[in-house]
Design an enzyme around this catalytic site. Structure first.
Site, PDB file in Angstrom:
ATOM      1  N   ARG A 267       6.722  15.726  48.145  1.00 18.32           N
ATOM      2  CA  ARG A 267       5.672  16.643  47.204  1.00 18.32           C
ATOM      3  C   ARG A 267       5.496  15.966  46.033  1.00 18.32           C
ATOM      4  NH1 ARG A 267       3.264  22.593  47.925  1.00 18.32           N
ATOM      5  NH2 ARG A 267       2.640  21.642  49.977  1.00 18.32           N
TER       6      ARG A 267
ATOM      7  N   HIS B 121      -3.143  15.425  51.682  1.00 17.99           N
ATOM      8  CA  HIS B 121      -2.275  16.460  52.410  1.00 17.99           C
ATOM      9  C   HIS B 121      -2.320  16.071  53.994  1.00 17.99           C
ATOM     10  CE1 HIS B 121       0.588  19.570  52.527  1.00 17.99           C
ATOM     11  NE2 HIS B 121      -0.459  20.689  51.947  1.00 17.99           N
TER      12      HIS B 121
ATOM     13  N   GLN C  44      -0.927  18.742  56.673  1.00 22.37           N
ATOM     14  CA  GLN C  44      -1.873  19.814  56.497  1.00 22.37           C
ATOM     15  C   GLN C  44      -3.083  19.650  57.608  1.00 22.37           C
ATOM     16  OE1 GLN C  44      -1.581  23.091  54.544  1.00 22.37           O
ATOM     17  NE2 GLN C  44      -3.094  23.430  56.181  1.00 22.37           N
TER      18      GLN C  44
ATOM     19  N   ASP D  22     -10.338  26.122  50.174  1.00 21.12           N
ATOM     20  CA  ASP D  22      -9.156  26.003  49.532  1.00 21.12           C
ATOM     21  C   ASP D  22      -9.249  26.401  48.164  1.00 21.12           C
ATOM     22  OD1 ASP D  22      -6.498  25.248  48.813  1.00 21.12           O
ATOM     23  OD2 ASP D  22      -6.585  23.245  48.906  1.00 21.12           O
TER      24      ASP D  22
ATOM     25  N   CYS E 153      -5.933  26.696  53.907  1.00 27.17           N
ATOM     26  CA  CYS E 153      -4.442  25.899  54.044  1.00 27.17           C
ATOM     27  C   CYS E 153      -3.562  27.154  53.190  1.00 27.17           C
ATOM     28  CB  CYS E 153      -4.365  24.451  53.574  1.00 27.17           C
ATOM     29  SG  CYS E 153      -5.037  24.565  51.525  1.00 27.17           S
TER      30      CYS E 153
ATOM     31  N   ARG F  19       2.145  24.452  60.881  1.00 30.51           N
ATOM     32  CA  ARG F  19       2.626  23.653  59.817  1.00 30.51           C
ATOM     33  C   ARG F  19       4.101  22.963  60.473  1.00 30.51           C
ATOM     34  NH1 ARG F  19       1.247  23.622  54.737  1.00 30.51           N
ATOM     35  NH2 ARG F  19       2.285  21.402  54.856  1.00 30.51           N
TER      36      ARG F  19
END
Ligand code: CP
Length: 303
Positions: A100, A127, A130, A221, A260, A288
């Site tokens: 990340r 991402h 995700q 988001d 998310c 996830r």
């Protein structure tokens, strides 16, 4: 060597295989408990995380492997030694690098100089895992992906980009309803759009929330991405028309709401919607784990 850096690396068939494997792992995780026996991965995070860190660590554990968390939040990556040397060192010990990072280029460099698969666990641009978990969740609830219409509301960001990439490949019609100048990355959109056309899907960006209609899935988001310290109240006026609330939900016709997470309740989504019957945000968070198990098994097991 296969990496998951952008989400463009996989065909529709491979995406569906990742989703199918994740669904099988969710149903019977014990069956896969030795898939990564004796294998390990470095989980390197320059930014905070609840879901991604927990589920990658758990995914290694559930597959019989070992994930080693390397906290890079003090800004060390590339300072104490070069990113290239970092990758060369880790590649001698572990079988996979999960990162990340602030900059997509960091992941590209790790992949270039390392000799093990690199998995993007969020960058400034993408991402991808995700988005895979998101589409697994949509498929669980709607029974299909091809032809589904998903509308993303708010700020075009890394999650938006990945929803477009994976959606285009999976044949999902992805709309982004965003304030002017706050759309997804143009180059990523164009590339995803070319793929979408080959899979019979339509991608589009527009600005007027009153045009959000005949949608299957609403998605949102945060209005301010991780690392940007702008207070939410400073951007409230611009983004509030894009909030997912009861009125927008009714107008849209959506039967599912995704986020998310982490959510900023009563900013991009109201409590009523987030806790309401159409919200599947915690199914999405759970998925996830299953997607990470699936991706790790595909990239690490056969490497
Ligand atoms: N959605 C997501 O990536 O959550 P975390 O930031 O907690 O990992």
């Amino acid at each position: 060597m296969r990496h998951l850096l952008t989400g463009f690396e996989f065909s529709q068939e491979e995406y569906l295989d990742i989703l199918d494997t994740a669904a099988a792992m969710k149903k019977d995780p014990r069956k896969y408990s030795k898939v990564l026996e004796g294998r390990s991965g470095a989980i390197m995070f320059e930014k905070p995380s609840l879901r991604t860190r927990t589920t990658f660590e758990l995914a290694f554990y559930r597959l019989g492997g070992h994930g080693i968390y390397l906290d890079l939040q003090n800004g060390d990556l590339g300072k104490r030694e070069t990113i290239a040397d970092y990758a060369r060192n880790l590649s001698r010990w572990v079988d996979c690098l999960v990162g990340r990072v602030y900059a997509q280029s960091t992941l590209e460099e790790l992949a270039k100089y390392g000799s093990v698969p690199v998995i993007n666990a969020l960058s400034d641009l993408y991402h991808p895992a995700q988005a895979m978990a998101d589409y697994l969740t949509v498929r669980e609830h709607l029974g299909k992906l091809a032809g589904v219409k998903l509308c993303y509301m708010g700020d075009g960001n890394n999650v938006t980009n990945s929803l477009l990439v994976a959606g285009g490949i999976l044949g999902v019609n992805v709309e982004c309803c965003v304030p002017e100048g706050c759309g997804p990355d143009v180059q990523i959109f164009d590339r995803a759009n070319e793929l979408a056309k080959t899979h019979g899907a339509v991608l589009r960006v527009f600005n007027d929330p009153s045009k959000v209609k005949d949608v299957d899935v609403l998605y949102t988001d945060t209005w301010v991405s991780m690392g940007d310290n702008t207070p939410l109240d400073r951007v409230r006026k611009k983004y509030m028309p894009y909030q997912i609330n009861d009125a927008l939900l009714e107008q849209s016709g959506a039967s599912l709401v995704l986020h998310c997470l982490p959510a900023h309740r009563n900013y991009e989504i109201t409590d009523e919607v987030m806790d309401g019957p159409k919200s599947v945000v915690f199914d999405e968070a759970e998925n996830r784990l299953h997607i990470h198990m699936s991706v790790l098994s595909k990239l690490v097991e056969n490497n």
